[in-house]
Design a protein around this motif. Structure first.
Motif, PDB file in Angstrom:
ATOM      1  N   SER A 168     -31.069  31.684  -5.892  1.00 12.68           N
ATOM      2  CA  SER A 168     -29.714  32.004  -5.433  1.00 12.68           C
ATOM      3  C   SER A 168     -29.466  31.373  -4.080  1.00 12.68           C
ATOM      4  CB  SER A 168     -29.519  33.523  -5.331  1.00 12.68           C
ATOM      5  OG  SER A 168     -30.176  34.032  -4.179  1.00 12.68           O
ATOM      6  N   ILE A 169     -28.200  31.341  -3.663  1.00 13.83           N
ATOM      7  CA  ILE A 169     -27.806  30.734  -2.395  1.00 13.83           C
ATOM      8  C   ILE A 169     -28.338  31.522  -1.201  1.00 13.83           C
ATOM      9  CG2 ILE A 169     -25.614  31.956  -2.073  1.00 13.83           C
ATOM     10  CD1 ILE A 169     -24.430  29.179  -1.282  1.00 13.83           C
ATOM     11  N   TYR A 170     -28.781  32.772  -1.430  1.00 11.49           N
ATOM     12  CA  TYR A 170     -29.283  33.607  -0.339  1.00 11.49           C
ATOM     13  C   TYR A 170     -30.770  33.410  -0.066  1.00 11.49           C
ATOM     14  CZ  TYR A 170     -24.763  35.863  -0.777  1.00 11.49           C
ATOM     15  OH  TYR A 170     -23.413  36.104  -0.822  1.00 11.49           O
ATOM     16  N   LEU A 171     -31.461  32.597  -0.912  1.00 15.02           N
ATOM     17  CA  LEU A 171     -32.873  32.253  -0.687  1.00 15.02           C
ATOM     18  C   LEU A 171     -33.701  33.492  -0.350  1.00 15.02           C
ATOM     19  CD1 LEU A 171     -32.278  29.049   1.504  1.00 15.02           C
ATOM     20  CD2 LEU A 171     -32.479  29.198  -0.980  1.00 15.02           C
ATOM     21  N   LYS A 172     -33.807  34.383  -1.323  1.00 11.23           N
ATOM     22  CA  LYS A 172     -34.396  35.701  -1.069  1.00 11.23           C
ATOM     23  C   LYS A 172     -35.891  35.686  -0.794  1.00 11.23           C
ATOM     24  CE  LYS A 172     -30.840  38.143  -3.714  1.00 11.23           C
ATOM     25  NZ  LYS A 172     -30.547  39.003  -4.877  1.00 11.23           N
ATOM     26  N   SER A 173     -36.621  34.753  -1.388  1.00  9.12           N
ATOM     27  CA  SER A 173     -38.070  34.723  -1.174  1.00  9.12           C
ATOM     28  C   SER A 173     -38.450  33.616  -0.202  1.00  9.12           C
ATOM     29  CB  SER A 173     -38.803  34.506  -2.504  1.00  9.12           C
ATOM     30  OG  SER A 173     -38.592  33.183  -2.971  1.00  9.12           O
ATOM     31  N   ILE A 202     -43.528  34.839   6.238  1.00  5.68           N
ATOM     32  CA  ILE A 202     -42.771  35.741   7.103  1.00  5.68           C
ATOM     33  C   ILE A 202     -41.299  35.412   6.933  1.00  5.68           C
ATOM     34  CG2 ILE A 202     -42.327  36.469   9.483  1.00  5.68           C
ATOM     35  CD1 ILE A 202     -45.205  35.604  10.137  1.00  5.68           C
ATOM     36  N   LYS A 203     -40.528  36.393   6.567  1.00  4.17           N
ATOM     37  CA  LYS A 203     -39.121  36.182   6.257  1.00  4.17           C
ATOM     38  C   LYS A 203     -38.249  36.565   7.448  1.00  4.17           C
ATOM     39  CE  LYS A 203     -35.722  37.405   2.682  1.00  4.17           C
ATOM     40  NZ  LYS A 203     -35.484  38.297   1.532  1.00  4.17           N
ATOM     41  N   ALA A 204     -37.419  35.644   7.892  1.00  8.94           N
ATOM     42  CA  ALA A 204     -36.454  35.913   8.963  1.00  8.94           C
ATOM     43  C   ALA A 204     -35.053  35.779   8.397  1.00  8.94           C
ATOM     44  CB  ALA A 204     -36.650  34.936  10.119  1.00  8.94           C
ATOM     45  N   SER A 205     -34.124  36.560   8.911  1.00 18.66           N
ATOM     46  CA  SER A 205     -32.746  36.500   8.426  1.00 18.66           C
ATOM     47  C   SER A 205     -32.072  35.222   8.908  1.00 18.66           C
ATOM     48  CB  SER A 205     -31.960  37.716   8.921  1.00 18.66           C
ATOM     49  OG  SER A 205     -30.577  37.553   8.642  1.00 18.66           O
ATOM     50  N   ILE A 206     -31.770  34.328   7.986  1.00 14.81           N
ATOM     51  CA  ILE A 206     -31.108  33.069   8.338  1.00 14.81           C
ATOM     52  C   ILE A 206     -29.674  33.349   8.798  1.00 14.81           C
ATOM     53  CG2 ILE A 206     -30.418  30.789   7.512  1.00 14.81           C
ATOM     54  CD1 ILE A 206     -32.737  30.894   5.537  1.00 14.81           C
ATOM     55  N   HIS A 207     -29.053  34.395   8.239  1.00 12.80           N
ATOM     56  CA  HIS A 207     -27.715  34.790   8.700  1.00 12.80           C
ATOM     57  C   HIS A 207     -27.743  35.130  10.192  1.00 12.80           C
ATOM     58  CE1 HIS A 207     -26.604  35.136   4.450  1.00 12.80           C
ATOM     59  NE2 HIS A 207     -25.340  35.282   4.836  1.00 12.80           N
ATOM     60  N   MET A 208     -28.739  35.906  10.607  1.00 17.53           N
ATOM     61  CA  MET A 208     -28.835  36.312  12.010  1.00 17.53           C
ATOM     62  C   MET A 208     -29.220  35.133  12.897  1.00 17.53           C
ATOM     63  SD  MET A 208     -27.909  39.425  12.277  1.00 17.53           S
ATOM     64  CE  MET A 208     -28.537  40.000  13.859  1.00 17.53           C
ATOM     65  N   ILE A 209     -30.049  34.235  12.392  1.00  8.83           N
ATOM     66  CA  ILE A 209     -30.423  33.042  13.150  1.00  8.83           C
ATOM     67  C   ILE A 209     -29.173  32.229  13.495  1.00  8.83           C
ATOM     68  CG2 ILE A 209     -31.582  30.797  13.022  1.00  8.83           C
ATOM     69  CD1 ILE A 209     -33.763  32.143  11.349  1.00  8.83           C
ATOM     70  N   ALA A 210     -28.366  31.964  12.469  1.00 12.13           N
ATOM     71  CA  ALA A 210     -27.179  31.132  12.661  1.00 12.13           C
ATOM     72  C   ALA A 210     -26.150  31.803  13.557  1.00 12.13           C
ATOM     73  CB  ALA A 210     -26.564  30.800  11.295  1.00 12.13           C
ATOM     74  N   ALA A 211     -25.879  33.090  13.315  1.00 11.79           N
ATOM     75  CA  ALA A 211     -24.843  33.798  14.075  1.00 11.79           C
ATOM     76  C   ALA A 211     -25.256  34.005  15.527  1.00 11.79           C
ATOM     77  CB  ALA A 211     -24.534  35.141  13.411  1.00 11.79           C
TER      78      ALA A 211
END
Length: 202
Positions: free
Chosen positions: A69-74, A127-136
């Protein structure tokens, strides 16, 4: 209705949009004279390279079952898109936003490259980081820096971005896309490179 709004927040403030917002924000606030054709050319290039090209590449990766998906969950499915995005950002730094032309945007995108590479390395170690939070958060720090650089009042923009950051975090938590820890990691991954690079242009 609540579910629809929270999904809408994640979609509207997708990471692909943030670099373009940074460029538009800069052109709308800078007191420097930049010819309109130059601004239009830069914005057009950024739209092509940071939005349209990644979307096309996403559909290619989805077709060959490299992403779900576009949200790249894994973390696994994040690796190729993050690597591709790093290459695209590097291309922008070399061809579109050179330091001799617009130094502020050059370092903004250099910060984006550093954040993307950090996220890529974290994904390698699962280790998963929120890409939404990175960009914003990266855009928010850049906006603050522009306000300081040109000594202009952008309190409204800062307040709006803090609200948006909170909305994004709430959305990602509610949709169970991230944990609190992943949101915090994303926040600092986006902020840190932008703060570190301030000394080179501010």
């Amino acid at each position: 209705m609540k579910e629809f709004i929270l999904k809408g927040i994640s979609f509207v403030f997708h990471p692909l949009i943030m670099p373009l917002l940074g460029v538009i924000f800069y052109f709308s606030k800078t007191p420097r004279f930049i010819p309109v054709p130059v601004m239009k050319a830069k914005i057009f290039s950024i739209v092509i390279l940071t939005i349209i090209l990644p979307i096309l590449l996403f559909f290619l990766l989805k077709t060959i079952n490299k992403v779900d998906s576009i949200y790249l969950k894994s973390t696994r499915e994040r690796l190729i898109p993050l690597f591709i995005n790093s290459v695209i950002t590097l291309l922008i730094l070399i061809r579109v936003l050179t330091p001799s032309e617009i130094i502020e945007l050059y370092y903004f995108f250099l910060g984006i490259l550093c954040s993307t590479l950090t996220c890529f390395i974290l994904a390698i170690f699962k280790i998963k980081a929120s890409i939404h939070m990175i960009a914003a958060s990266g855009f928010t720090m850049f906006a603050v820096a522009i306000g300081l650089h040109y000594k202009i009042n952008i309190n409204g923009t800062i307040a709006l971005m803090l609200i948006i950051l909170g909305a994004i975090a709430t959305s990602r938590l509610h949709l169970k896309a991230h944990t609190n820890q992943e949101l915090i990691i994303g926040l600092f991954t986006g902020l840190t490179p932008q703060i570190f690079l301030l000394s080179y242009w501010l």
